[in-house]
Design an enzyme around this catalytic site. Sequence first.
Site, PDB file in Angstrom:
ATOM      1  N   LYS A   1      68.999 -14.089 -42.230  1.00 51.00           N
ATOM      2  CA  LYS A   1      68.692 -12.829 -42.896  1.00 51.00           C
ATOM      3  C   LYS A   1      68.857 -11.723 -41.867  1.00 51.00           C
ATOM      4  O   LYS A   1      68.857 -12.014 -40.664  1.00 51.00           O
ATOM      5  CB  LYS A   1      67.275 -12.845 -43.467  1.00 51.00           C
ATOM      6  CG  LYS A   1      66.220 -13.219 -42.458  1.00 51.00           C
ATOM      7  CD  LYS A   1      64.866 -13.398 -43.114  1.00 51.00           C
ATOM      8  CE  LYS A   1      63.864 -13.932 -42.109  1.00 51.00           C
ATOM      9  NZ  LYS A   1      62.613 -14.354 -42.721  1.00 51.00           N
ATOM     10  N   PRO A   2      69.008 -10.489 -42.305  1.00 50.23           N
ATOM     11  CA  PRO A   2      69.263  -9.418 -41.334  1.00 50.23           C
ATOM     12  C   PRO A   2      68.200  -9.343 -40.238  1.00 50.23           C
ATOM     13  O   PRO A   2      68.517  -9.047 -39.091  1.00 50.23           O
ATOM     14  CB  PRO A   2      69.247  -8.156 -42.198  1.00 50.23           C
ATOM     15  CG  PRO A   2      69.631  -8.623 -43.542  1.00 50.23           C
ATOM     16  CD  PRO A   2      69.058 -10.008 -43.681  1.00 50.23           C
ATOM     17  N   ALA A   3      66.965  -9.669 -40.573  1.00 46.08           N
ATOM     18  CA  ALA A   3      65.911  -9.597 -39.569  1.00 46.08           C
ATOM     19  C   ALA A   3      66.136 -10.611 -38.454  1.00 46.08           C
ATOM     20  O   ALA A   3      65.573 -10.497 -37.369  1.00 46.08           O
ATOM     21  CB  ALA A   3      64.547  -9.836 -40.225  1.00 46.08           C
TER      22      ALA A   3
ATOM     23  N   MET B   1      55.437 -16.641 -40.314  1.00 42.04           N
ATOM     24  CA  MET B   1      55.506 -17.946 -39.695  1.00 42.04           C
ATOM     25  C   MET B   1      54.791 -18.011 -38.355  1.00 42.04           C
ATOM     26  O   MET B   1      54.516 -19.084 -37.851  1.00 42.04           O
ATOM     27  CB  MET B   1      56.970 -18.323 -39.451  1.00 42.04           C
ATOM     28  CG  MET B   1      57.801 -18.426 -40.708  1.00 42.04           C
ATOM     29  SD  MET B   1      57.084 -19.582 -41.865  1.00 42.04           S
ATOM     30  CE  MET B   1      57.079 -21.049 -40.838  1.00 42.04           C
TER      31      MET B   1
ATOM     32  N   ASP C   1      67.627 -20.030 -42.450  1.00 43.24           N
ATOM     33  CA  ASP C   1      66.838 -18.810 -42.686  1.00 43.24           C
ATOM     34  C   ASP C   1      67.607 -17.593 -42.186  1.00 43.24           C
ATOM     35  O   ASP C   1      67.050 -16.735 -41.517  1.00 43.24           O
ATOM     36  CB  ASP C   1      65.476 -18.934 -41.997  1.00 43.24           C
ATOM     37  CG  ASP C   1      64.507 -17.837 -42.431  1.00 43.24           C
ATOM     38  OD1 ASP C   1      64.729 -17.246 -43.514  1.00 43.24           O
ATOM     39  OD2 ASP C   1      63.546 -17.556 -41.700  1.00 43.24           O
TER      40      ASP C   1
END
Lengths: 185, 536
Positions: free
Chosen positions: B256-258, B123, B254
């Site tokens: 998520k672990p990140a 992104m 969105d």
Amino acid sequence: MADRDVTRILQRVSGGNVSAVDELTSAVYAELRALAQAYLQRERPDHTLSATAVVHEAYLKLIDQSRSEYRDRRHFFAIAAQVMRRILVDHARARGSIKRGGRAERLMLSEGGAVLDDAGVDLVELDDTLVRLAQLNERQARIVELHFFGGLTLDEVADILGVSPRTVDAEWRMARWWLRRELSP
Amino acid sequence: MAHGPLVAAEGVVAVSPEEYAQLREVYMAARELPDAQRADFVARACARDGALRANLDSLLRDDASAATFLDTPPLGRGLAAASITQNEVSPTRRARDSQRSTPDTNRYIGPFRILGVLGEGGMGIVYEAEQQRPRRRVALKVMRPQCWSAQAQRRFEHEAQVLRLLQHPGIVQVYEAGFAEVRGSALARRASTPAVVDSAPLRAPYFAMELVRGRTLTEHAAAVGLDIPERLRLMARVCDAVQHAHERGVVHRDLKPANILLSDETKNGATAENQVVPGPDRLAEGGAPGDVDRQPGKAGPPSGSPHRARLQPCADSSTRGFVDQPKILDFGVARITDSDVQITTMHTNVGQLIGTLAYMSPEQVAGDSRAIDLRSDVYSLGVILYELLTGRLPYDVRRASLSRAAQLIRHEPPRRPSSIDPMLRGDLETIVLLALEKDRARRYTSAGELARDLRRYLNHKPIAARPPTLLDRLRKLVARHRTVALLAGLLLICLIAATVARTLFGLDAQRRRDEADEARTRETPRAAKAEAAAPP
């Protein structure tokens, strides 16, 4: 290597001291190599750090910003890109020779995992071809070095070379066209 | 390859330095001309030189195409910081103007001075930058440039205002958001809408956020070797933060672990004071996974050691300094930019896309943006919880094609956690599977509910979630395999009909038998009585 030392070497390079270039190269080499290695060894692809990051990080780490001037910066990036080229090509060559039993043959970049996920360019071959490009047009070869190996943007490249971004863009496109033509099997 | 001098690809003749110089000159001139005049110019310039003409045509064709050859360096490339100009929506114009004369002017994005690159993704790219007023280090996320209508820009600014107001210890604070106008080919070529590069101005939205150094939730869990209760406690805190945002009308979309970080206070503290920049230890870090000898339930004090031992593979080096407050990154960013809906149409690396896809809810995968609400976040939390507990994803999407992955997420039941680790059978599995319900109406109604159940489990209290009943499972099975279910249903009806018929007839027969028996028994006592009554 203490930060101040590199800053001082860089200043000597900017001052036109030719022997300082080698000194700077070796100083920068160790740092960039460590950064790039750490990057290349990461196994998982979701921790992306770019060549841009490596080079900029080395710069921030090695150079005392408060004492260095803008032209120093340009010298630094020019040399860093050269060094990155050497590191990456050596890396590719080593991988190639491991994989191919001693012969540096065609190495698909995808073998490096997600790190080297470009369109399958053989870095060793690219390096050789870039030497020939330098004989046709020195500046275009430098642009490829700065932009591709150094991860610098074309605008940054323009800044380092002291030419307009528009010119750099045109030179880059021509260099790329020629390289692709030469590299096509 | 053979470096033969003569004929290269496309049948174009290789060139000498002189010929190359000539080609370059004509090319440079030709590309400055408007399309209409170019053909004429090329024809005149190459009138007597067929080889030059062939090369020039090939080069101009290449120039006009969206060629990406060598565009990405061996280690990847960030978006070009230098090719972002200073014309942007910026509340701190003065700070910027005062800096304009300094040599580093072109390293500004908005009022932010770029110090380095922290990372990049599909992104955009995240820089470490310095804000002038107030003076502080920030993480500056610059998204891919695209065209923004006036209306979309207003919406962006409105949403950005909402994000600024989102303040919670578990949420990475957004300080400022705005647009950077983009010029320069390097960045523009990476735009998500290549067709409009030349006609409309491109704007790259940016977000200046709290700078958190540390590592992601899953990295941390693996590096420190957290046990299950510790993982659950962290997860409950993540849910709290999500709940806080939901209450203020912000959906993440969105998760998520990140996007969930554990801050390393020793690093963050040091940076605020000195000019310390990320060193190689950030790249090399990871610590030693596996067993760790430490106080249970403690993720380490926030301070204590000023230097984190570099590359020292002991438990200490991976726990010390990490506070046990997870911080969620990029809240609301996906909604502002609609990135999750566009995501399948963008030129993203497929691997990256899959990585994001794995945490998306079925309704997100279906691309229905109206169906996305806070329950989508609950689903994503379920996937993260699943991953934290089992070390795997509920669906094996990593190796699947995009369409297959979407199908798995939308229609297939997740692999039961207990099939990976039998220890998870029972309440924990029930909690995970309820968060992962395909039908959002059946999921936990909020992140807060999920947090409450996690804490009930931790405190050995009965959880609110109920495992699906047999009927529920049957219903799902039917929904999944309609045709099979229909046939099975028909078969079942036949069977039932047959059984009923047999039973009816059987009953009938039985009744007749019974009547016969009864008649016989009626006869027998009478006979016996008669016998008994008979005088001797």
